[in-house]
Design a protein around this motif. Sequence first.
Motif, PDB file in Angstrom:
ATOM      1  N   GLY A 237       0.800  -1.215   0.000  1.00  0.00           N
ATOM      2  CA  GLY A 237       0.000   0.000   0.000  1.00  0.00           C
ATOM      3  C   GLY A 237       0.833   1.264   0.000  1.00  0.00           C
ATOM      4  N   HIS A 238       2.158   1.132  -0.090  1.00  0.00           N
ATOM      5  CA  HIS A 238       3.036   2.301  -0.052  1.00  0.00           C
ATOM      6  C   HIS A 238       3.024   3.047  -1.384  1.00  0.00           C
ATOM      7  N   ASN A 239       3.183   4.349  -1.288  1.00  0.00           N
ATOM      8  CA  ASN A 239       3.318   5.193  -2.471  1.00  0.00           C
ATOM      9  C   ASN A 239       4.697   4.958  -3.082  1.00  0.00           C
ATOM     10  N   ILE A 240       4.738   4.465  -4.311  1.00  0.00           N
ATOM     11  CA  ILE A 240       6.027   4.200  -4.956  1.00  0.00           C
ATOM     12  C   ILE A 240       6.289   5.131  -6.140  1.00  0.00           C
ATOM     13  N   TYR A 241       5.297   5.960  -6.492  1.00  0.00           N
ATOM     14  CA  TYR A 241       5.496   6.837  -7.653  1.00  0.00           C
ATOM     15  C   TYR A 241       4.435   7.931  -7.646  1.00  0.00           C
ATOM     16  N   THR A 242       4.861   9.169  -7.888  1.00  0.00           N
ATOM     17  CA  THR A 242       3.946  10.304  -8.011  1.00  0.00           C
ATOM     18  C   THR A 242       4.405  11.186  -9.162  1.00  0.00           C
TER      19      THR A 242
END
Length: 375
Positions: A237-242
């Motif tokens: 569930g971690h943010n890996i790209y924005t």
Amino acid sequence: MHRYRRFTTLTILCIIAVFTLSCFGGNKKTVEKEQEIVTKGGEDYVKVPNPLYSVWRGQPEYVYVPKSQYSPLLGERLTGEDVRVKQRYLESKIARLEKELKSGQYVGGGGGVAIPANRIMKKTVVLLPLEDQTGSLTKERKTIFFQAISADLAKSKQAQMVGPTVLKTFKEKKWWSKNDVDQDMLSQAGAALGIQAFLRTQIKRLNIIRQLNPDGGKESYKVTLSLILTVYDGLSGHNIYTNTIEVLPEEVSAEKTSTEAEDKALKVAANKIAISVTIPLSKLEWFTHIVRVDRKKIYIQGGRDEGLYVGDLLNVYDKPGKEIFNQLTGEFLGREPGRFKGRLQLVEFFGVNAAITKPLIGESFKVGDFVKLAR
């Protein structure tokens, strides 16, 4: 050279003899050294093993040689040549297989070899509901946006899209909001449903530009659009790209209505999203789960559409490994493997998206174990 000419002559005579006998037939009888002969037109032909029978498909098992040219050592000479022919054939086949393995063209098959590193596996991706923070998009526009992203991602062969309805098991808790995403809920959903990534899109700005024709003609419309794209790892569930996606007025042709202009801008944005997520998706390893254990049959979720082949080797782990980030930049690099439990080989597909495997190494497999490609 003399030996080569003699073998060539014998081969030609054998072909002529076989053709003649197949057309006209003949009488058979047995001679010394247990060699069978056929008499035709007053001439005897001796039946000998064809050295090319086991090398090339379609060759007859035996050929007939004129008795006048036959000797007991003929079979040995042909056999010796047969060995050399086989050796050359096998050497060329091995060289071809090595070339295919290096290029990644060989994809497993019944031999059960490890999958080439450049095999592209489709990741299962969920597009979270579009968050229109401008409040200007209708439900129809959001549907068009979802369909456009799905189509563009399908063309890239990187992902297969599923709608957020697959998460109905987790609907008792709202797992996203306008401000943040519940990473724990995404992690539970991703691990349970075999989802590699979640895509979140937030429209921050959508401006409609009305243009008047200086000659007094009808007005036309263009759109500027800005949205935030976020990719979440399906297991943690971690943010890996924005990334910020911008659609400029010059990228959208003038349309007769504002609705048509919005549709065009959303399709341009969808194409940019599909291109943008290629890099983070390539860093996510494909995985699936064991869904049933039945004695010597292990059932997994996954099929041809995701890129699997019969004969593929699959490693089994008790749980996903730890995420690795670049400590200097914070960039997501990939995931360590979990504890290795064994290896499976894919035997056959069934249903829409499922397969049967057999265990090769290990035991105590259970439902929920993680399955990855054996690279």
